[in-house]
Design a protein around this motif. Sequence first.
Motif, PDB file in Angstrom:
ATOM      1  N   ILE A  68       5.023   2.438   3.368  1.00 26.65           N
ATOM      2  CA  ILE A  68       6.269   2.716   3.228  1.00 26.65           C
ATOM      3  C   ILE A  68       6.957   3.593   4.121  1.00 26.65           C
ATOM      4  O   ILE A  68       6.235   4.485   4.541  1.00 26.65           O
ATOM      5  N   ARG A  69       8.106   3.119   4.606  1.00 22.42           N
ATOM      6  CA  ARG A  69       8.869   3.546   5.885  1.00 22.42           C
ATOM      7  C   ARG A  69       9.663   4.702   5.321  1.00 22.42           C
ATOM      8  O   ARG A  69       9.837   5.728   5.786  1.00 22.42           O
ATOM      9  N   ALA A  70      10.569   4.339   4.235  1.00 21.59           N
ATOM     10  CA  ALA A  70      11.596   5.179   3.870  1.00 21.59           C
ATOM     11  C   ALA A  70      11.930   4.895   2.382  1.00 21.59           C
ATOM     12  O   ALA A  70      11.477   3.667   2.085  1.00 21.59           O
ATOM     13  N   VAL A  71      12.455   5.444   1.713  1.00 23.81           N
ATOM     14  CA  VAL A  71      12.762   5.486   0.083  1.00 23.81           C
ATOM     15  C   VAL A  71      14.073   5.863  -0.183  1.00 23.81           C
ATOM     16  O   VAL A  71      14.714   6.812   0.383  1.00 23.81           O
ATOM     17  N   GLY A  72      14.735   4.836  -0.808  1.00 22.37           N
ATOM     18  CA  GLY A  72      16.123   5.016  -1.161  1.00 22.37           C
ATOM     19  C   GLY A  72      16.406   6.071  -2.351  1.00 22.37           C
ATOM     20  O   GLY A  72      15.435   6.649  -2.938  1.00 22.37           O
ATOM     21  N   ALA A  73      17.525   6.250  -2.613  1.00 23.70           N
ATOM     22  CA  ALA A  73      17.950   7.238  -3.876  1.00 23.70           C
ATOM     23  C   ALA A  73      17.457   6.455  -5.015  1.00 23.70           C
ATOM     24  O   ALA A  73      17.585   5.293  -5.342  1.00 23.70           O
ATOM     25  N   GLY A  74      17.031   7.216  -5.993  1.00 19.76           N
ATOM     26  CA  GLY A  74      16.793   7.099  -7.410  1.00 19.76           C
ATOM     27  C   GLY A  74      15.272   6.244  -7.308  1.00 19.76           C
ATOM     28  O   GLY A  74      15.039   5.773  -8.503  1.00 19.76           O
ATOM     29  N   ASP A  76      11.431   6.520  -8.045  1.00 18.49           N
ATOM     30  CA  ASP A  76      10.570   7.335  -8.139  1.00 18.49           C
ATOM     31  C   ASP A  76       9.019   6.789  -8.326  1.00 18.49           C
ATOM     32  O   ASP A  76       9.251   5.629  -8.310  1.00 18.49           O
ATOM     33  N   GLY A  77       8.009   7.367  -8.021  1.00 14.89           N
ATOM     34  CA  GLY A  77       6.629   7.079  -7.985  1.00 14.89           C
ATOM     35  C   GLY A  77       6.393   6.441  -6.746  1.00 14.89           C
ATOM     36  O   GLY A  77       5.129   5.846  -6.432  1.00 14.89           O
ATOM     37  N   LEU A  78       7.155   6.367  -5.569  1.00 18.27           N
ATOM     38  CA  LEU A  78       6.879   5.950  -4.386  1.00 18.27           C
ATOM     39  C   LEU A  78       7.335   6.793  -3.276  1.00 18.27           C
ATOM     40  O   LEU A  78       8.147   7.526  -3.218  1.00 18.27           O
ATOM     41  N   ARG A  79       6.395   6.978  -2.195  1.00 19.51           N
ATOM     42  CA  ARG A  79       6.534   7.940  -1.208  1.00 19.51           C
ATOM     43  C   ARG A  79       6.289   7.401   0.268  1.00 19.51           C
ATOM     44  O   ARG A  79       5.591   6.447   0.335  1.00 19.51           O
ATOM     45  N   ALA A 101      12.402  -1.430  -5.187  1.00 20.07           N
ATOM     46  CA  ALA A 101      11.301  -0.548  -5.639  1.00 20.07           C
ATOM     47  C   ALA A 101      10.620  -1.015  -6.776  1.00 20.07           C
ATOM     48  O   ALA A 101       9.365  -0.898  -6.956  1.00 20.07           O
ATOM     49  N   ALA A 102      11.319  -1.964  -7.697  1.00 20.45           N
ATOM     50  CA  ALA A 102      10.534  -2.462  -8.918  1.00 20.45           C
ATOM     51  C   ALA A 102       9.551  -3.343  -8.641  1.00 20.45           C
ATOM     52  O   ALA A 102       8.597  -3.868  -9.199  1.00 20.45           O
ATOM     53  N   ARG A 103       9.639  -3.861  -7.191  1.00 26.01           N
ATOM     54  CA  ARG A 103       8.642  -4.968  -7.018  1.00 26.01           C
ATOM     55  C   ARG A 103       7.547  -4.515  -5.757  1.00 26.01           C
ATOM     56  O   ARG A 103       7.366  -5.340  -5.210  1.00 26.01           O
ATOM     57  N   VAL A 104       7.556  -3.354  -5.729  1.00 23.39           N
ATOM     58  CA  VAL A 104       6.732  -2.677  -4.891  1.00 23.39           C
ATOM     59  C   VAL A 104       5.531  -2.055  -5.659  1.00 23.39           C
ATOM     60  O   VAL A 104       5.943  -1.247  -6.499  1.00 23.39           O
ATOM     61  N   PHE A 105       4.364  -2.335  -5.170  1.00 22.33           N
ATOM     62  CA  PHE A 105       3.079  -2.147  -6.140  1.00 22.33           C
ATOM     63  C   PHE A 105       1.927  -1.119  -5.251  1.00 22.33           C
ATOM     64  O   PHE A 105       1.474  -1.537  -4.162  1.00 22.33           O
ATOM     65  N   PRO A 106       2.046   0.194  -5.609  1.00 16.85           N
ATOM     66  CA  PRO A 106       1.038   0.894  -4.715  1.00 16.85           C
ATOM     67  C   PRO A 106      -0.388   0.163  -4.885  1.00 16.85           C
ATOM     68  O   PRO A 106      -0.709  -0.060  -6.124  1.00 16.85           O
ATOM     69  N   LEU A 107      -1.346   0.389  -3.848  1.00 18.43           N
ATOM     70  CA  LEU A 107      -2.425  -0.386  -3.959  1.00 18.43           C
ATOM     71  C   LEU A 107      -3.383   0.526  -4.695  1.00 18.43           C
ATOM     72  O   LEU A 107      -3.581   1.796  -4.314  1.00 18.43           O
ATOM     73  N   PRO A 108      -4.143   0.020  -5.647  1.00 18.61           N
ATOM     74  CA  PRO A 108      -5.245   0.737  -6.160  1.00 18.61           C
ATOM     75  C   PRO A 108      -6.471   1.067  -5.285  1.00 18.61           C
ATOM     76  O   PRO A 108      -6.484   0.547  -4.243  1.00 18.61           O
ATOM     77  N   ASP A 109      -7.223   2.187  -5.571  1.00 15.64           N
ATOM     78  CA  ASP A 109      -8.422   2.694  -4.700  1.00 15.64           C
ATOM     79  C   ASP A 109      -9.212   1.160  -4.477  1.00 15.64           C
ATOM     80  O   ASP A 109      -9.319   0.394  -5.417  1.00 15.64           O
ATOM     81  N   GLY A 110      -9.632   1.103  -3.143  1.00 18.35           N
ATOM     82  CA  GLY A 110     -10.553   0.046  -3.118  1.00 18.35           C
ATOM     83  C   GLY A 110     -10.087  -1.517  -2.453  1.00 18.35           C
ATOM     84  O   GLY A 110     -10.625  -2.467  -1.939  1.00 18.35           O
ATOM     85  N   LEU A 111      -8.684  -1.424  -2.562  1.00 22.07           N
ATOM     86  CA  LEU A 111      -7.919  -2.793  -2.276  1.00 22.07           C
ATOM     87  C   LEU A 111      -6.980  -2.599  -0.973  1.00 22.07           C
ATOM     88  O   LEU A 111      -6.572  -1.653  -0.763  1.00 22.07           O
ATOM     89  N   ASP A 112      -7.710  -3.252   0.092  1.00 21.00           N
ATOM     90  CA  ASP A 112      -7.042  -2.998   1.393  1.00 21.00           C
ATOM     91  C   ASP A 112      -5.817  -3.942   1.838  1.00 21.00           C
ATOM     92  O   ASP A 112      -5.758  -4.805   0.823  1.00 21.00           O
ATOM     93  N   LEU A 113      -5.218  -3.466   2.882  1.00 24.56           N
ATOM     94  CA  LEU A 113      -3.795  -4.298   3.075  1.00 24.56           C
ATOM     95  C   LEU A 113      -3.999  -5.518   3.239  1.00 24.56           C
ATOM     96  O   LEU A 113      -3.283  -6.436   2.779  1.00 24.56           O
ATOM     97  N   ARG A 114      -4.983  -6.254   3.985  1.00 20.74           N
ATOM     98  CA  ARG A 114      -5.123  -7.529   4.399  1.00 20.74           C
ATOM     99  C   ARG A 114      -5.242  -8.160   3.041  1.00 20.74           C
ATOM    100  O   ARG A 114      -4.650  -9.212   2.839  1.00 20.74           O
ATOM    101  N   THR A 115      -6.096  -7.946   2.035  1.00 19.63           N
ATOM    102  CA  THR A 115      -6.306  -8.328   0.864  1.00 19.63           C
ATOM    103  C   THR A 115      -5.228  -8.478  -0.009  1.00 19.63           C
ATOM    104  O   THR A 115      -4.632  -9.515  -0.686  1.00 19.63           O
ATOM    105  N   ALA A 116      -4.282  -7.093   0.091  1.00 19.82           N
ATOM    106  CA  ALA A 116      -3.212  -6.865  -0.924  1.00 19.82           C
ATOM    107  C   ALA A 116      -1.928  -8.012  -0.331  1.00 19.82           C
ATOM    108  O   ALA A 116      -1.314  -8.543  -1.335  1.00 19.82           O
ATOM    109  N   ALA A 117      -2.059  -8.439   0.641  1.00 14.27           N
ATOM    110  CA  ALA A 117      -0.975  -9.203   1.204  1.00 14.27           C
ATOM    111  C   ALA A 117      -1.079 -10.658   0.514  1.00 14.27           C
ATOM    112  O   ALA A 117      -0.154 -11.543   0.465  1.00 14.27           O
ATOM    113  N   THR A 118      -2.172 -10.870   0.128  1.00 13.89           N
ATOM    114  CA  THR A 118      -2.317 -12.399  -0.441  1.00 13.89           C
ATOM    115  C   THR A 118      -2.114 -12.458  -1.926  1.00 13.89           C
ATOM    116  O   THR A 118      -1.917 -13.426  -2.433  1.00 13.89           O
TER     117      THR A 118
END
Length: 325
Positions: A68-74, A76-79, A101-118
């Motif tokens: 995440i580069r920047a977070v808009g107003a309102g 929550d839960g993303l930084r 923001a409703a379609r942005v999903f923090p990655l669980p522990d153990g899930l790398d960025l390359r896999t997450a993009a799939t």
Amino acid sequence: MRAVEFQEYGGPEVLRIVQTEAPEPGPGQVTVEAVWAGVNFADVKARADGYRVASLPYRPGLEVSGRIRAVGAGVDGLRTGQEVAALVDAGGYAEVVLADAARVFPLPDGLDLRTAATLPTVLPTAHALVHEVGRLRAGESVLVHGAAGGIGTAVGQLARAAGAGAVYGVTSSDAKADYARKHGYDEVFRPDTFETDVRRATGGRGVDLVLDPVGGDTLRRGLEALAVFGRLVSFGNAGGAAPWQAGQGELYAQGRSVGGFSVLALAQSAPDALRALTDRALRTVCDGTVVLPVTAEFPLEDAAGAHRLIGGRASTGKLLLRIAG
């Protein structure tokens, strides 16, 4: 920032790298510094046929992973700096991507960025097809068109984990059939004979569930491959035929039913349901139930190469664009 877009419809050569200003998030939005972007057949249809394109120029790309580069107003839960995956309507082929923001999903522990993009389009779709919409029960049989694609790869493994009695696939080549059999499929058939093959494999009974991304005549033939009380779920129209219809004549006599699913439509109509579905789906990767291989990756500036591969219907698994790192 760099981004890929097209200003006219056509072949992969219309994709161009452009330099443009990075977007800024508005209320309820975030921007993501993308590291990877998924490549989907929907991107190819957008470029070639204008699928889901409101206006030109258009920037394809439905799924990304990054920070995440920047977070808009309102929001929550993303930084800022948080590693995430995101599902977007368009614009994923870029170094900075704007996302709700409703379609942005923090990655669980153990899930790398390359896999997450799939995962943002493929895995929730596969989970819904097997469970929420397809409602596959232990011991039932399922037939999956496009068995060697990204969704098909995940569906085969999810169906096997759900206790399916038999998992059948449909692919267009021997190479794809070999790939599918490594990811949960018992038998793999060809598109021109699948209904005959299903009847043979099931002793004339038919299958309990058909998952169809093709539409048109393939869908109608899929209905005929169903067992009594069988279900068919449509999740695309890759064949480009007129929208499918099924009515009393096709459904009443043997108690068949037809459902449908689109992850992008669900994102628009029920974002909370999408988030819950995605959370359930991501757990299947974290616990090892599903492995989604990346079979090819391309640099952002060679998005055309990725489109040639997936548009030629020769690809298996998942394709990615490497944007950073």
